[in-house]
Write a protein that holds these residues in place. Structure first.
Motif, short mmCIF file in Angstrom:
data_model
loop_
_atom_site.label_atom_id
_atom_site.label_comp_id
_atom_site.label_asym_id
_atom_site.label_seq_id
_atom_site.Cartn_x
_atom_site.Cartn_y
_atom_site.Cartn_z
N ALA A 23 0.89 -1.20 0.00
CA ALA A 23 0.07 -0.11 0.10
C ALA A 23 0.97 1.43 0.02
O ALA A 23 0.37 2.23 -0.69
CB ALA A 23 -0.98 -0.02 1.26
N ILE A 25 -5.65 -2.68 -5.32
CA ILE A 25 -6.07 -2.90 -3.93
C ILE A 25 -7.16 -4.20 -3.89
O ILE A 25 -7.20 -4.98 -3.06
CB ILE A 25 -6.39 -1.58 -3.20
N MET A 68 -5.44 -0.71 3.50
CA MET A 68 -4.38 -0.73 2.36
C MET A 68 -4.79 0.87 2.02
O MET A 68 -3.95 1.67 1.68
CB MET A 68 -4.67 -1.57 1.44
N ILE A 107 -2.39 4.25 1.74
CA ILE A 107 -2.15 4.93 0.42
C ILE A 107 -2.47 6.49 0.89
O ILE A 107 -1.60 7.33 0.49
CB ILE A 107 -2.95 4.55 -0.64
#
Length: 397
Positions: A9, A120, A132, A136
């Motif tokens: 991520a 993802i 995740m 980000i």
């Protein structure tokens, strides 16, 4: 399993941050661009308009492509386009060339927004995907804090052209990350050839899904509030509050802290309370805090401290809203994750652009009008949540 996903991520976050960085880093250079190319500030602003519009529409290209040929190739192609466009922008002899270069930059950068969300969805779903997405957001959230300051530093030692040199270097790093670190997450047997009939059918399915559209619009109006601030914040902070460009960059960074911190709680809160409840409470908090800030603004109480603190709180709620809404919108559509990501991204960017135009008719670059426009975005996001996440369902989750 969580650590590898978190590391992946962060890589996706670094890639996703390139596009926003290309916007925020460029803001301090607009007056210099206007002077150097012999145009007005409004003319220089067209370079931002070209970027926003192309960035929004181009996601419809990369999403279906990612479903057809995998995730890595579109990323490599898009970043290569961004690299070439950055070089062209650095060498642009006139405004027309710079506008074209910015549009090409956005065309390439759009793949870094559409494809990572599909990656993802390939790797995780539900709360794990929310974690995740939040990871980000760690990297993306740093962009508003660092990009304007970085742009100011570049301008202190060079010109606006060197900013595009820095962006070109960032694209080279992105190419290395994609090539050396990012695996292909869409297996050949799961790929879907690009067929117009299939795209139309998929788009019809998504556009007819009230939940998908509602959640997408929640994110769209949330992002629109940021776009409104992006378009007016520099004028409000420098003219009404008397901040220097560096002071504006610091205030701009503080506004992102709430979003940065809260986004990291999205996955944990979703796992504990359910994503429906998190989105319902967060959107209500976002709407209420923006309305309160607007009331203070129209009452003549919107001092610098009040505006910065109010936006800090509102952005904290927004940090819960954006990643959760993205995951909830895409979760029911794993078979067309690329199309869902690109269509959702396009709708959100165009929504933000439309809100800038609509609220621009009412704005006079004052704190009162800016906070009113942001409050309008907050109320519309709340209405979208009411329609797409019924209260009974949210409380039952």
């Amino acid at each position: 399993m969580r650590d590898p996903l978190f590391r992946m991520a962060l890589v996706l976050g670094l890639l996703s941050a390139v596009g926003p960085f290309a916007i925020d880093m460029y803001l301090p250079a607009l007056p210099q661009v206007a002077q150097d190319l012999g145009t007005t500030e409004a003319g220089a602003g067209l370079t931002l308009t070209a970027y926003f519009l192309t960035f929004g529409v181009a996601q419809m290209i990369w999403g279906p492509m990612a479903d057809a040929i995998g995730r890595r190739k579109p990323l490599l192609i898009g970043v290569a386009i961004f690299l070439a466009a950055s070089v062209l922008a650095a060498l642009a002899p006139d405004l027309g060339t710079l506008i074209a270069a910015r549009a090409l930059q956005a065309l390439g950068a759009a793949t870094l927004m559409a494809v990572p969300r599909a990656v993802i969805r390939d790797m995780a779903s539900g709360p794990e995907a929310a974690r995740m997405m939040a990871a980000i957001m760690i990297v993306i959230s740093v962009s508003p804090m660092l990009a304007p300051i970085t742009g100011s530093l570049v301008l202190a030692f060079g010109t606006w052209r060197e900013i595009f040199g820095v962006l070109a270097a960032a694209s080279v790093v992105s190419l290395l990350l994609i090539t050396l670190v990012l695996p292909e997450t869409l297996q050949p047997e799961d790929r879907r050839p690009v067929r117009v009939s299939a795209l139309l059918a998929g788009a019809k399915r998504l556009l007819g899904d009230r939940r998908f559209m509602g959640l997408t619009m929640i994110g769209g109006f949330g992002m629109a509030s940021f776009f409104v601030f992006l378009a007016t914040g520099a004028f409000v902070y420098t003219r009404e509050f008397g901040l220097s460009p560096t002071g504006f960059s610091i205030a701009f960074a503080i506004n992102a802290v709430g979003f940065f911190g809260a986004s990291q709680l999205a996955g944990r809160l979703s796992a504990r309370y359910g994503m429906q409840r998190v989105i319902a409470v967060a959107v209500a908090g976002f709407g209420a805090s923006t309305v309160l800030l607007a009331i203070l603004g129209w009452a003549g109480l919107a001092s610098l401290v009040v505006v910065v603190a109010g936006l800090l709180i509102a952005n904290a709620f927004l940090g819960l809203v954006i990643p959760t809404a993205m995951v909830m919108a895409m979760d029911p559509h794993p078979d067309i994750a690329g199309l869902a990501s690109s269509l959702g991204g396009t709708i959100q960017m165009l929504t933000g652009g439309v809100m800038i135009v609509v609220t621009g008719l009412l704005l006079d670059n004052s704190a009162a009008s800016m906070t009113a426009a942001i409050a309008l975005c907050g109320v519309l996001a709340w209405l979208a949540a009411v329609l797409s996440v019924p209260r009974r369902e949210a409380l039952a989750s």
